[in-house]
Design a protein around this motif. Structure first.
Motif, PDB file in Angstrom:
ATOM      1  N   LEU A 110      20.774 -14.168 -11.660  1.00 49.38           N
ATOM      2  CA  LEU A 110      22.162 -14.595 -11.614  1.00 49.38           C
ATOM      3  C   LEU A 110      23.007 -13.741 -12.551  1.00 49.38           C
ATOM      4  O   LEU A 110      22.532 -13.256 -13.581  1.00 49.38           O
ATOM      5  CB  LEU A 110      22.277 -16.062 -12.034  1.00 49.38           C
ATOM      6  N   SER A 111      24.279 -13.583 -12.197  1.00 46.30           N
ATOM      7  CA  SER A 111      25.214 -12.857 -13.051  1.00 46.30           C
ATOM      8  C   SER A 111      25.905 -13.775 -14.045  1.00 46.30           C
ATOM      9  O   SER A 111      26.831 -13.350 -14.744  1.00 46.30           O
ATOM     10  CB  SER A 111      26.268 -12.156 -12.179  1.00 46.30           C
ATOM     11  N   HIS A 112      25.463 -15.023 -14.110  1.00 45.81           N
ATOM     12  CA  HIS A 112      26.083 -16.032 -14.970  1.00 45.81           C
ATOM     13  C   HIS A 112      25.032 -17.073 -15.307  1.00 45.81           C
ATOM     14  O   HIS A 112      23.881 -16.989 -14.853  1.00 45.81           O
ATOM     15  CB  HIS A 112      27.272 -16.693 -14.249  1.00 45.81           C
ATOM     16  N   SER A 113      25.399 -18.058 -16.079  1.00 45.41           N
ATOM     17  CA  SER A 113      24.484 -19.134 -16.458  1.00 45.41           C
ATOM     18  C   SER A 113      24.131 -19.994 -15.243  1.00 45.41           C
ATOM     19  O   SER A 113      24.862 -20.013 -14.242  1.00 45.41           O
ATOM     20  CB  SER A 113      25.135 -19.999 -17.540  1.00 45.41           C
ATOM     21  N   ASP A 114      23.009 -20.723 -15.351  1.00 45.91           N
ATOM     22  CA  ASP A 114      22.663 -21.664 -14.280  1.00 45.91           C
ATOM     23  C   ASP A 114      23.284 -23.035 -14.514  1.00 45.91           C
ATOM     24  O   ASP A 114      22.992 -23.982 -13.782  1.00 45.91           O
ATOM     25  CB  ASP A 114      21.141 -21.781 -14.111  1.00 45.91           C
ATOM     26  N   SER A 115      24.144 -23.166 -15.512  1.00 45.05           N
ATOM     27  CA  SER A 115      24.953 -24.382 -15.700  1.00 45.05           C
ATOM     28  C   SER A 115      26.374 -23.957 -16.035  1.00 45.05           C
ATOM     29  O   SER A 115      26.607 -23.211 -16.988  1.00 45.05           O
ATOM     30  CB  SER A 115      24.363 -25.265 -16.799  1.00 45.05           C
ATOM     31  N   LEU A 116      27.335 -24.388 -15.218  1.00 49.57           N
ATOM     32  CA  LEU A 116      28.728 -23.999 -15.357  1.00 49.57           C
ATOM     33  C   LEU A 116      29.606 -25.237 -15.506  1.00 49.57           C
ATOM     34  O   LEU A 116      29.252 -26.321 -15.026  1.00 49.57           O
ATOM     35  CB  LEU A 116      29.198 -23.201 -14.127  1.00 49.57           C
ATOM     36  N   GLY A 137      38.926 -22.736  -8.648  1.00 43.06           N
ATOM     37  CA  GLY A 137      37.964 -21.895  -7.955  1.00 43.06           C
ATOM     38  C   GLY A 137      36.994 -21.257  -8.928  1.00 43.06           C
ATOM     39  O   GLY A 137      37.343 -20.991 -10.079  1.00 43.06           O
ATOM     40  N   PHE A 138      35.758 -21.052  -8.480  1.00 43.97           N
ATOM     41  CA  PHE A 138      34.774 -20.388  -9.333  1.00 43.97           C
ATOM     42  C   PHE A 138      33.822 -19.554  -8.474  1.00 43.97           C
ATOM     43  O   PHE A 138      33.650 -19.812  -7.274  1.00 43.97           O
ATOM     44  CB  PHE A 138      33.985 -21.401 -10.182  1.00 43.97           C
ATOM     45  N   ALA A 139      33.238 -18.555  -9.115  1.00 44.39           N
ATOM     46  CA  ALA A 139      32.369 -17.617  -8.397  1.00 44.39           C
ATOM     47  C   ALA A 139      30.917 -17.868  -8.739  1.00 44.39           C
ATOM     48  O   ALA A 139      30.572 -18.225  -9.871  1.00 44.39           O
ATOM     49  CB  ALA A 139      32.753 -16.192  -8.741  1.00 44.39           C
ATOM     50  N   LEU A 140      30.070 -17.676  -7.765  1.00 48.91           N
ATOM     51  CA  LEU A 140      28.615 -17.693  -7.926  1.00 48.91           C
ATOM     52  C   LEU A 140      28.104 -16.327  -7.487  1.00 48.91           C
ATOM     53  O   LEU A 140      28.515 -15.830  -6.428  1.00 48.91           O
ATOM     54  CB  LEU A 140      27.990 -18.803  -7.074  1.00 48.91           C
ATOM     55  N   ASP A 141      27.209 -15.731  -8.283  1.00 48.63           N
ATOM     56  CA  ASP A 141      26.829 -14.355  -7.956  1.00 48.63           C
ATOM     57  C   ASP A 141      25.407 -14.060  -8.405  1.00 48.63           C
ATOM     58  O   ASP A 141      24.956 -14.544  -9.446  1.00 48.63           O
ATOM     59  CB  ASP A 141      27.791 -13.372  -8.617  1.00 48.63           C
ATOM     60  N   ALA A 142      24.716 -13.268  -7.592  1.00 51.09           N
ATOM     61  CA  ALA A 142      23.357 -12.813  -7.923  1.00 51.09           C
ATOM     62  C   ALA A 142      23.202 -11.360  -7.506  1.00 51.09           C
ATOM     63  O   ALA A 142      22.260 -10.982  -6.804  1.00 51.09           O
ATOM     64  CB  ALA A 142      22.327 -13.694  -7.225  1.00 51.09           C
ATOM     65  N   PHE A 143      24.146 -10.535  -7.951  1.00 50.01           N
ATOM     66  CA  PHE A 143      24.219  -9.132  -7.552  1.00 50.01           C
ATOM     67  C   PHE A 143      22.953  -8.353  -7.898  1.00 50.01           C
ATOM     68  O   PHE A 143      22.525  -7.472  -7.153  1.00 50.01           O
ATOM     69  CB  PHE A 143      25.432  -8.483  -8.229  1.00 50.01           C
ATOM     70  N   HIS A 197      25.738 -11.991  -1.641  1.00 55.32           N
ATOM     71  CA  HIS A 197      25.246 -12.223  -3.008  1.00 55.32           C
ATOM     72  C   HIS A 197      26.255 -12.956  -3.875  1.00 55.32           C
ATOM     73  O   HIS A 197      25.897 -13.623  -4.836  1.00 55.32           O
ATOM     74  CB  HIS A 197      24.826 -10.901  -3.662  1.00 55.32           C
ATOM     75  N   ASN A 198      27.552 -12.840  -3.527  1.00 57.90           N
ATOM     76  CA  ASN A 198      28.578 -13.522  -4.316  1.00 57.90           C
ATOM     77  C   ASN A 198      29.320 -14.527  -3.444  1.00 57.90           C
ATOM     78  O   ASN A 198      29.791 -14.198  -2.360  1.00 57.90           O
ATOM     79  CB  ASN A 198      29.546 -12.512  -4.928  1.00 57.90           C
ATOM     80  N   ALA A 199      29.404 -15.747  -3.928  1.00 51.65           N
ATOM     81  CA  ALA A 199      30.072 -16.817  -3.187  1.00 51.65           C
ATOM     82  C   ALA A 199      31.228 -17.353  -4.015  1.00 51.65           C
ATOM     83  O   ALA A 199      31.203 -17.300  -5.251  1.00 51.65           O
ATOM     84  CB  ALA A 199      29.081 -17.933  -2.873  1.00 51.65           C
ATOM     85  N   TYR A 200      32.221 -17.869  -3.322  1.00 54.19           N
ATOM     86  CA  TYR A 200      33.387 -18.450  -4.004  1.00 54.19           C
ATOM     87  C   TYR A 200      33.548 -19.892  -3.542  1.00 54.19           C
ATOM     88  O   TYR A 200      33.431 -20.197  -2.351  1.00 54.19           O
ATOM     89  CB  TYR A 200      34.651 -17.645  -3.689  1.00 54.19           C
ATOM     90  N   VAL A 201      33.795 -20.774  -4.510  1.00 52.47           N
ATOM     91  CA  VAL A 201      33.862 -22.206  -4.232  1.00 52.47           C
ATOM     92  C   VAL A 201      35.102 -22.780  -4.897  1.00 52.47           C
ATOM     93  O   VAL A 201      35.437 -22.409  -6.036  1.00 52.47           O
ATOM     94  CB  VAL A 201      32.601 -22.936  -4.762  1.00 52.47           C
ATOM     95  N   ILE A 202      35.778 -23.681  -4.218  1.00 52.26           N
ATOM     96  CA  ILE A 202      36.889 -24.433  -4.794  1.00 52.26           C
ATOM     97  C   ILE A 202      36.356 -25.798  -5.214  1.00 52.26           C
ATOM     98  O   ILE A 202      35.858 -26.565  -4.375  1.00 52.26           O
ATOM     99  CB  ILE A 202      38.049 -24.611  -3.797  1.00 52.26           C
ATOM    100  N   TYR A 208      14.490 -19.073  -5.074  1.00 50.55           N
ATOM    101  CA  TYR A 208      15.687 -19.895  -5.219  1.00 50.55           C
ATOM    102  C   TYR A 208      16.225 -19.819  -6.647  1.00 50.55           C
ATOM    103  O   TYR A 208      15.507 -19.495  -7.584  1.00 50.55           O
ATOM    104  CB  TYR A 208      15.387 -21.370  -4.935  1.00 50.55           C
ATOM    105  N   LYS A 209      17.495 -20.195  -6.780  1.00 52.01           N
ATOM    106  CA  LYS A 209      18.100 -20.524  -8.061  1.00 52.01           C
ATOM    107  C   LYS A 209      18.973 -21.766  -7.856  1.00 52.01           C
ATOM    108  O   LYS A 209      19.663 -21.894  -6.834  1.00 52.01           O
ATOM    109  CB  LYS A 209      18.957 -19.378  -8.606  1.00 52.01           C
TER     110      LYS A 209
END
Length: 475
Positions: A379-385, A392-398, A434-439, A466-467
């Motif tokens: 992941l490009s970020h923590s597994d807890s946000l 809006g926030f981004a999820l990414d596993a580039f 690999h990158n998703a955006y969620v509201i 999985y993550k």
């Protein structure tokens, strides 16, 4: 201020739980092996994950289907087959134990049925072994997957209660985690009544058709069931796949009915066994006291009694599958069907864990270059946000990679039942990149939402990793 403190404590606890998941889980198996060929099948799969699970005991027991004998020699026979492939397994991953180590873990429970084996002076090699392991200076919980009768554990608990102080008894019981494949003798109900604080996962009684675990071998209408077929097993497991595959018996009553008891102990990025309510390969289970009036009686002769306290038991997922799409976006939601029952909590992962099994049996005979291995998600970020309501926030596993250089497919989705916010939160745009955006939805109090990333390679067989990202949504 209090609200933010609660959120902070939650995030710390989540981080600790997810961090613990890299530690191998301690496990003692109780098996009525030879009551049904499926115990042998489950042991073969189990040993292929012996590098991922810290096996501490393999105890032969009785059950309602196997009342007066135990067969530890049958476990040794499987270990002998494992011994022939263990050196090759080590070419694919470190940590596969020596066969002699596994052999030393084989122990005997009592060769009597149920509560006949529980009481003063009825200790067995198996019950003593459980206590010995439980009393070790090890901070990890001790998991007891039960594939048959549970009287060996019942005797261990009886001995502890009658020979230890109340404080010591409480401490030891707090370290136990039990998952039984329904009730296969009369000691399971006795345990749950007499040890109300014991962590216990079960579809109670002997109505196997209603249980969550049965879905590992159930034909589900509307999906591809080929991976539990006898043809698939013959081609992908049994024939031309080495000594362990050759030892895998044909199906008699149902394929691998006991396997769900340990599937969620395999560290794959999805499974968090300390939280059965979050869902995983072994199904999803919520803590409540089931309605006795809705329980059905099977034909085993095991007594059906009302539960006296909450247990982790059957939960419902509302699940709409994704399906391949030939043109345009590579996957799409199957709008023709949605499932809503406890069985969906397990079979929704079945294609993935069957492919994983097929790949592992290949590991036992193939070189690293010729076999397939799971993608490595980063992941490009923590597994807890933590996000704000409506934000809006981004999820990414580039930086996700594949050890074999395979092409990778991504899929992000919300798992509503795993969080406190129960409405489906859709990915805004494409969910297969690999990158998703969620509201984030509008909320009036802090809520949690679980997002799962599934990454699947295009190797043979296709393997998934999985993550799980837990998002706290603040008002």
């Amino acid at each position: 201020m209090k609200k933010y403190l609660v959120v902070l404590i939650f995030l710390i606890n989540v981080s600790l739980v997810l961090a613990q998941d890299v530690t191998k889980h301690r496990v003692i198996i109780l098996s009525d092996i030879e009551a049904d060929p499926d115990d042998t099948q489950s042991f073969i799969r189990l040993f292929l994950y012996a590098n991922e699970i810290d096996l501490k005991g393999l105890i032969a027991t009785t059950s309602v289907w196997h009342k007066t004998e135990i067969n530890p020699e049958s476990i040794h026979k499987i270990i002998n087959a494992y011994a022939r492939v263990q050196p090759n397994l080590l070419k694919h991953a470190k940590g596969f134990p020596e066969a002699s180590t596994l052999s030393s873990l084989v122990k005997k429970g009592p060769s009597v049925y149920g509560m006949l084996g529980v009481g003063a002076g009825k200790e067995s090699e198996g019950s003593k072994w459980i206590i010995q392991e439980l009393e070790k200076e090890d901070s990890r919980p001790l998991w007891i997957p039960v594939w048959g009768g549970v009287n060996t554990l019942a005797q261990a608990l009886f001995t502890i209660k009658n020979t230890r102080t109340a404080a010591e008894t409480k401490r030891l019981i707090a370290k136990l985690r039990v998952y039984t494949i329904s009730d296969q003798d009369d000691s399971g109900v006795w345990i749950r009544k007499n040890f109300p604080d014991l962590f216990y996962i079960v579809s109670p009684g002997d109505d196997y058709g209603s249980a969550t675990w049965i879905t590992i071998n159930s034909v589900i209408q509307g999906i591809d069931n080929s991976q539990i077929s006898n043809t698939w097993l013959a081609e992908n497991i049994q024939q031309n796949h080495g000594p362990l595959g050759a030892a895998y018996p044909d199906v008699a009553w149902g394929v691998e009915g006991d396997t769900p008891s340990f599937l969620s102990l395999i560290p794959n990025g999805l499974n968090v066994p300390e939280h059965p309510e979050w869902g995983g390969w072994g199904g999803r289970y919520e803590l409540y006291k089931p309605d006795f009036s809705k329980q059905k009686k099977g034909n085993s002769g095991v007594p059906l009694e009302a539960e006296t306290r909450p247990i982790y038991t059957d939960a419902i997922d509302r699940y709409t599958p994704y399906k391949p799409n030939e043109y345009g976006r590579s996957v799409k939601v199957d709008t023709t069907i949605t499932y809503a029952d406890n069985k969906a909590t397990l079979w929704r992962w079945r294609a993935d864990f069957q492919n994983d099994f097929a790949a592992r049996i290949d590991w036992s005979v193939q070189s690293y270059a010729d076999a397939n291995h799971n993608p490595i998600i980063k992941l490009s970020h923590s597994d807890s946000l933590t996000v704000k309501s409506g934000e809006g926030f981004a999820l990414d596993a580039f930086e996700t990679t594949d050890p074999d250089g395979d092409n990778l497919s991504f899929l992000w989705f919300n798992y509503p039942e795993a969080g406190s916010y129960k409405k489906l939160i859709k990915v805004d745009g494409a969910e297969n990149v690999h990158n998703a955006y969620v509201i984030a939805p509008r909320v009036t109090k802090p809520e949690t939402a679980h997002f799962i990333l599934k990454v699947t390679d295009k190797g043979e067989p296709a393997l998934s990793s999985y993550k799980r990202v837990i998002v706290t949504i603040e008002p």
